[in-house]
Motif scaffolding. Structure first.
Motif, PDB file in Angstrom:
ATOM      1  N   LEU A 162       0.902  -1.121   0.407  1.00  0.00           N
ATOM      2  CA  LEU A 162       0.070   0.081  -0.120  1.00  0.00           C
ATOM      3  C   LEU A 162       1.140   1.289  -0.010  1.00  0.00           C
ATOM      4  CD1 LEU A 162      -3.062   1.683  -0.126  1.00  0.00           C
ATOM      5  CD2 LEU A 162      -2.380   0.974   2.448  1.00  0.00           C
ATOM      6  N   ASN A 163       1.898   1.733   1.294  1.00  0.00           N
ATOM      7  CA  ASN A 163       2.294   2.672   0.889  1.00  0.00           C
ATOM      8  C   ASN A 163       3.440   2.367  -0.423  1.00  0.00           C
ATOM      9  OD1 ASN A 163       4.256   5.332   2.547  1.00  0.00           O
ATOM     10  ND2 ASN A 163       5.939   3.364   2.354  1.00  0.00           N
ATOM     11  N   ASN A 164       3.552   1.691  -1.479  1.00  0.00           N
ATOM     12  CA  ASN A 164       4.682   1.746  -2.143  1.00  0.00           C
ATOM     13  C   ASN A 164       3.912   1.926  -3.520  1.00  0.00           C
ATOM     14  OD1 ASN A 164       6.817   0.790  -1.625  1.00  0.00           O
ATOM     15  ND2 ASN A 164       6.635  -1.412  -2.079  1.00  0.00           N
ATOM     16  N   PHE A 165       2.513   1.492  -3.190  1.00  0.00           N
ATOM     17  CA  PHE A 165       1.160   1.927  -4.282  1.00  0.00           C
ATOM     18  C   PHE A 165       1.262   3.751  -4.358  1.00  0.00           C
ATOM     19  CE2 PHE A 165      -3.277   3.234  -4.860  1.00  0.00           C
ATOM     20  CZ  PHE A 165      -2.913   2.407  -6.184  1.00  0.00           C
ATOM     21  N   LEU A 166       1.223   4.049  -2.656  1.00  0.00           N
ATOM     22  CA  LEU A 166       0.987   5.243  -2.908  1.00  0.00           C
ATOM     23  C   LEU A 166       1.861   6.471  -3.129  1.00  0.00           C
ATOM     24  CD1 LEU A 166      -0.461   5.420   1.230  1.00  0.00           C
ATOM     25  CD2 LEU A 166      -2.023   5.770  -1.377  1.00  0.00           C
ATOM     26  N   ASP A 167       2.719   5.756  -3.139  1.00  0.00           N
ATOM     27  CA  ASP A 167       4.023   7.174  -3.690  1.00  0.00           C
ATOM     28  C   ASP A 167       4.353   6.476  -5.426  1.00  0.00           C
ATOM     29  OD1 ASP A 167       5.166   7.382  -1.050  1.00  0.00           O
ATOM     30  OD2 ASP A 167       6.063   5.221  -0.327  1.00  0.00           O
ATOM     31  N   THR A 168       4.180   5.793  -5.938  1.00  0.00           N
ATOM     32  CA  THR A 168       4.610   5.309  -7.192  1.00  0.00           C
ATOM     33  C   THR A 168       3.510   5.984  -8.020  1.00  0.00           C
ATOM     34  OG1 THR A 168       5.397   3.368  -6.853  1.00  0.00           O
ATOM     35  CG2 THR A 168       4.823   3.149  -9.270  1.00  0.00           C
ATOM     36  N   TYR A 169       2.052   4.842  -7.438  1.00  0.00           N
ATOM     37  CA  TYR A 169       1.180   5.779  -8.590  1.00  0.00           C
ATOM     38  C   TYR A 169       0.040   6.842  -8.310  1.00  0.00           C
ATOM     39  CZ  TYR A 169       2.104   1.319 -10.490  1.00  0.00           C
ATOM     40  OH  TYR A 169       2.909   0.182 -11.130  1.00  0.00           O
ATOM     41  N   LEU A 170       0.194   7.436  -6.575  1.00  0.00           N
ATOM     42  CA  LEU A 170      -0.653   8.341  -6.105  1.00  0.00           C
ATOM     43  C   LEU A 170       0.393   9.233  -6.255  1.00  0.00           C
ATOM     44  CD1 LEU A 170      -3.110   6.638  -4.312  1.00  0.00           C
ATOM     45  CD2 LEU A 170      -3.772   6.759  -6.627  1.00  0.00           C
ATOM     46  N   LEU A 171      -0.487  10.135  -5.266  1.00  0.00           N
ATOM     47  CA  LEU A 171       0.402  11.654  -4.925  1.00  0.00           C
ATOM     48  C   LEU A 171       1.814  11.371  -3.667  1.00  0.00           C
ATOM     49  CD1 LEU A 171      -2.723  13.646  -3.766  1.00  0.00           C
ATOM     50  CD2 LEU A 171      -1.489  13.499  -6.388  1.00  0.00           C
ATOM     51  N   GLY A 172       1.682  10.641  -2.953  1.00  0.00           N
ATOM     52  CA  GLY A 172       2.904   9.911  -2.148  1.00  0.00           C
ATOM     53  C   GLY A 172       3.093  10.724  -1.198  1.00  0.00           C
ATOM     54  N   GLN A 173       4.178  11.408  -0.542  1.00  0.00           N
ATOM     55  CA  GLN A 173       4.367  12.018   0.530  1.00  0.00           C
ATOM     56  C   GLN A 173       3.920  13.897   0.037  1.00  0.00           C
ATOM     57  OE1 GLN A 173       4.925  10.135   3.690  1.00  0.00           O
ATOM     58  NE2 GLN A 173       3.897  11.368   4.570  1.00  0.00           N
ATOM     59  N   VAL A 174       2.981  13.819   0.647  1.00  0.00           N
ATOM     60  CA  VAL A 174       2.603  15.761   0.023  1.00  0.00           C
ATOM     61  C   VAL A 174       1.499  15.967   1.606  1.00  0.00           C
ATOM     62  CG1 VAL A 174       2.547  15.221  -2.372  1.00  0.00           C
ATOM     63  CG2 VAL A 174       0.231  15.095  -2.148  1.00  0.00           C
ATOM     64  N   GLY A 175       1.411  17.151   1.946  1.00  0.00           N
ATOM     65  CA  GLY A 175       0.710  17.758   2.489  1.00  0.00           C
ATOM     66  C   GLY A 175       0.923  17.579   3.917  1.00  0.00           C
ATOM     67  N   PHE A 176       0.258  17.369   5.186  1.00  0.00           N
ATOM     68  CA  PHE A 176       0.708  17.632   6.417  1.00  0.00           C
ATOM     69  C   PHE A 176       0.827  16.061   6.761  1.00  0.00           C
ATOM     70  CE2 PHE A 176      -1.123  22.152   6.265  1.00  0.00           C
ATOM     71  CZ  PHE A 176      -0.076  22.246   6.586  1.00  0.00           C
ATOM     72  N   TRP A 177       1.112  15.920   7.037  1.00  0.00           N
ATOM     73  CA  TRP A 177       1.302  14.734   7.533  1.00  0.00           C
ATOM     74  C   TRP A 177       2.128  14.341   8.776  1.00  0.00           C
ATOM     75  CZ3 TRP A 177       6.239  11.309   7.805  1.00  0.00           C
ATOM     76  CH2 TRP A 177       7.577  12.083   7.094  1.00  0.00           C
ATOM     77  N   SER A 178       2.969  13.091   9.536  1.00  0.00           N
ATOM     78  CA  SER A 178       3.604  13.000  10.628  1.00  0.00           C
ATOM     79  C   SER A 178       4.393  12.180  10.539  1.00  0.00           C
ATOM     80  CB  SER A 178       2.191  12.883  11.860  1.00  0.00           C
ATOM     81  OG  SER A 178       2.811  12.689  12.672  1.00  0.00           O
ATOM     82  N   SER A 179       5.057  11.803  10.979  1.00  0.00           N
ATOM     83  CA  SER A 179       6.613  10.454  11.401  1.00  0.00           C
ATOM     84  C   SER A 179       6.349   9.699  12.221  1.00  0.00           C
ATOM     85  CB  SER A 179       8.655  11.326  10.749  1.00  0.00           C
ATOM     86  OG  SER A 179       8.009  12.206  11.506  1.00  0.00           O
ATOM     87  N   ASN A 180       4.909  10.266  13.034  1.00  0.00           N
ATOM     88  CA  ASN A 180       4.912   9.549  14.230  1.00  0.00           C
ATOM     89  C   ASN A 180       4.255   8.675  13.247  1.00  0.00           C
ATOM     90  OD1 ASN A 180       6.434  10.850  16.216  1.00  0.00           O
ATOM     91  ND2 ASN A 180       4.530  12.236  16.580  1.00  0.00           N
ATOM     92  N   PHE A 181       2.938   8.859  12.361  1.00  0.00           N
ATOM     93  CA  PHE A 181       2.033   7.684  12.187  1.00  0.00           C
ATOM     94  C   PHE A 181       2.309   7.580  10.577  1.00  0.00           C
ATOM     95  CE2 PHE A 181       0.261  10.333  15.015  1.00  0.00           C
ATOM     96  CZ  PHE A 181      -0.305  11.391  14.060  1.00  0.00           C
ATOM     97  N   PRO A 182       3.843   7.775  10.139  1.00  0.00           N
ATOM     98  CA  PRO A 182       3.700   7.937   8.836  1.00  0.00           C
ATOM     99  C   PRO A 182       2.540   6.897   7.272  1.00  0.00           C
ATOM    100  CG  PRO A 182       5.682   6.440   9.271  1.00  0.00           C
ATOM    101  CD  PRO A 182       4.675   7.306  10.860  1.00  0.00           C
ATOM    102  N   LEU A 183       2.110   5.786   7.838  1.00  0.00           N
ATOM    103  CA  LEU A 183       1.459   4.812   6.992  1.00  0.00           C
ATOM    104  C   LEU A 183       0.034   5.954   6.906  1.00  0.00           C
ATOM    105  CD1 LEU A 183       1.152   3.085   4.955  1.00  0.00           C
ATOM    106  CD2 LEU A 183       0.224   1.236   6.280  1.00  0.00           C
ATOM    107  N   SER A 184      -0.283   5.827   7.580  1.00  0.00           N
ATOM    108  CA  SER A 184      -1.791   6.835   8.009  1.00  0.00           C
ATOM    109  C   SER A 184      -2.249   7.746   7.899  1.00  0.00           C
ATOM    110  CB  SER A 184      -2.305   6.245   9.593  1.00  0.00           C
ATOM    111  OG  SER A 184      -1.490   6.829  10.044  1.00  0.00           O
ATOM    112  N   SER A 185      -1.015   8.730   7.591  1.00  0.00           N
ATOM    113  CA  SER A 185      -1.069  10.645   7.799  1.00  0.00           C
ATOM    114  C   SER A 185      -0.608  10.185   6.254  1.00  0.00           C
ATOM    115  CB  SER A 185       0.081  11.085   8.545  1.00  0.00           C
ATOM    116  OG  SER A 185       1.578  10.049   8.321  1.00  0.00           O
ATOM    117  N   LYS A 186      -0.351   9.591   5.588  1.00  0.00           N
ATOM    118  CA  LYS A 186      -0.184   9.386   4.055  1.00  0.00           C
ATOM    119  C   LYS A 186      -1.160   8.569   3.249  1.00  0.00           C
ATOM    120  CE  LYS A 186       3.335   7.857   1.893  1.00  0.00           C
ATOM    121  NZ  LYS A 186       4.866   7.157   1.767  1.00  0.00           N
ATOM    122  N   VAL A 187      -2.058   7.771   3.350  1.00  0.00           N
ATOM    123  CA  VAL A 187      -2.735   7.621   3.423  1.00  0.00           C
ATOM    124  C   VAL A 187      -4.217   8.464   3.685  1.00  0.00           C
ATOM    125  CG1 VAL A 187      -5.128   6.618   3.259  1.00  0.00           C
ATOM    126  CG2 VAL A 187      -2.878   5.258   3.954  1.00  0.00           C
TER     127      VAL A 187
END
Length: 186
Positions: A42-67
């Protein structure tokens, strides 16, 4: 005796709640880290095909914040358009509230609105801000999944509000100013 027209903005509360619920479900149900093969994919899919790491996210919970940021970035404009259509059907605005609005005021307002729109586009599609390691006042929103969900809900709601601001600033108000200019010209 003149009758004052009220400004009415009907809020589709059920629609708003329906679009905000996934934000809370994502942060509550997804793990903080991509620890299994499914979540790594799921993480690779977000990085490869969707927007990846954009917006306001948190390094404390990187996967859920990236979604969540991808959810807001992908579905936010569509939801904002639907929100505007629902509000526009019952929208009542008083044109007299703009009787003292000059061209200079309109031009300045339009520049501010363009800046806000560009900021929302930048932060949701280009930039990346880690709330988990940010300064002390913003770290609060990146330290807990619930406060992060509240902050992200605000970002989604800002897209909704921006549609109303853009309509009034780029369509409604110019129409009133042109109409007033034509009436003064005659």
């Amino acid at each position: 005796m003149s009758v004052k027209t009220k400004q009415i903005i009907p809020m589709p509360y059920f629609f708003i709640a329906l679009t905000l619920i996934p934000v809370y479900l994502i942060v509550l149900l997804l793990p903080a880290q991509a620890d299994t093969s499914t979540y790594i994919e799921l993480n690779n899919f977000l990085d490869t095909y969707l927007l990846g790491q954009v917006g306001f996210w948190s390094s404390n919970f990187p996967l859920s914040s990236k979604v969540v940021t991808n959810y807001i970035g992908i579905f936010g404009p569509f939801f904002a358009f639907v929100f505007f259509i629902k509000v526009y059907k019952g929208l009542v605005m008083d044109p007299d509230q703009y009787k003292n609005h000059t061209f200079f005021k309109y031009f300045f307002s339009a520049l501010v609105m363009i800046g806000l729109v560009l900021f929302l586009i930048y932060i949701n599609y280009i930039g990346s801000v880690d709330l988990g390691s940010h300064t002390r006042k913003w770290r609060f929103f990146g330290s807990n999944v619930f406060t992060y969900a509240l902050f992200s809900s605000g970002m989604l709601l800002s897209l909704y509000g921006m549609t109303l601001f853009c309509y009034s600033g780029f369509f409604y108000l110019p129409r009133i100013l042109v109409k007033r200019w034509r009436n003064n010209k005659d």
